[in-house]
Design an enzyme around this catalytic site. Sequence first.
Site, PDB file in Angstrom:
ATOM      1  N   GLU A   1      -5.812 -11.117  -0.919  1.00  0.00           N
ATOM      2  CA  GLU A   1      -6.665 -10.862   0.258  1.00  0.00           C
ATOM      3  C   GLU A   1      -8.151 -10.865  -0.119  1.00  0.00           C
ATOM      4  OE1 GLU A   1      -5.402  -7.352   2.419  1.00  0.00           O
ATOM      5  OE2 GLU A   1      -3.282  -7.753   2.051  1.00  0.00           O
TER       6      GLU A   1
ATOM      7  N   GLU B   1       0.807  -1.235   0.000  1.00  0.00           N
ATOM      8  CA  GLU B   1       0.000   0.000   0.000  1.00  0.00           C
ATOM      9  C   GLU B   1       0.837   1.282   0.000  1.00  0.00           C
ATOM     10  OE1 GLU B   1      -2.704  -0.414   3.280  1.00  0.00           O
ATOM     11  OE2 GLU B   1      -3.553  -2.268   2.525  1.00  0.00           O
TER      12      GLU B   1
END
Length: 409
Positions: free
Chosen positions: A306, A200
């Site tokens: 995920e 991220e």
Amino acid sequence: MNHIIQFFGISLLATALTACGGGGSGKHKSSSSASSRAPSSSALSSIAPSSTAASSTPTSSSVAASLSVALKTLTTIPIGVAVSATTESYNIFDSTAQQRVVTHHFNQLTAGNIMKMSYLHPLENSFTYTNADALIDFASDNGMSVHGHALIWHSDYQVPSWMKNYVGDKTVWLAMLENHVKTITAYYSGKVVSWDVVNEAINDDGSYRNSIFFQKTDDDYIEQAFINAHEGDPIADLYYNDYSIEVDPEKMATLKTMLDDFIARDVPIDGVGFQMHIYMDYPSIATIKAAFQEIVVRDLKVKITELDIPINNPYSSGYPGNVKTTLTTELALAQKKRYCEVVAAYLETVPTNLRGGVTIWGVNDPSSWLISFLFDDEHDDWPLLFNANYNEKPALQGVADALSNQPCN
Ligand code: G3I
């Protein structure tokens, strides 16, 4: 319209629906556990819709239902799941029911939390591997590989305090991060098959996230983390991992620029992890496929890292007035189809040599981070493959159908 939510330092962007909805040493071309679509398994068609709403109570002592054909036997790609350990709720070591379904269906584990920065490196001169070692031993004992998550992530307390307060210029900071990344990857060399090296780092608008790492080193920490991870473990596959890259063009644009630069300069990266915290009604399968394709054309691996698909989408115009508070058979079957379509899109778009695998972010519904985060503990949702009792949901059949090259319905 974009909504940015802050949670535990996580910045999650969700796009609201308008209608309701060569690299280094040749590293980025390294070989993979190639796979093809496996033969179908008719035995899986017996899965019944799971029973209604999940309670929020772990039910490790509940009656064990029969299990369908193992997902991992339907394909040669890694089929992973994120699990909790140590003092976390839903600790896998506390639940034989959870262990039963995890070891039956999956052949890869990701630690949902306990391999993040503050867990493995809580003090400058202290690395704590005991808890992660136990999980890795569990995986090994059960024939499962481990995907490491994550070497560098900005999120709040996941960055240890000593690191947040680390004093020094850019050179000093890069040296400190080099020690962090190299020490951990070297320790787990041979035990962790792949890593989310940087998690991220890119904002939804395409700018680099103004994390402590960026503040101290600009974006140099990213490429250095890949170089150091490769030095620590030359064998492990190294991923850049992020959310919403499939839906935010600016984010994808920056990612592509970064990847092309890394490839041109032989920075050792193997692939991109798509977190895929998605919705029943967003994004479209065409959008997902187009994003995977952007990575595939660069000869990099694609890993769904995920995946979860909640029934409710709080960014849909019908929410909360049309909030679903019961997992009806109809909704469970719609979710089955959605899971199938996503996994099928992956298999149709990503060639066998570039498939890093598919990981589901959590085991049973009530344990999902989405309940507390997305729904603020106001009501249940059912984003995963198992219900509260660790019984298989139709969603699991959907994944099985895709892996078996069966139609999604
Ligand atoms: O373990 C403690 C427990 O002892 C304590 O009583 C409790 C009280 O708050 O907190 C527990 O820690 C929680 C931890 O999860 C373990 O359950 C933290 O508060 C909570 O912030 C933490 O949330 C995790 C979140 O990342 C932040 O690290 C979620 O479980 C985890 O699913 C989530 O995962 C992230 C990925 O790493 C990156 N991509 C997005 C994804 C979802 O946010």
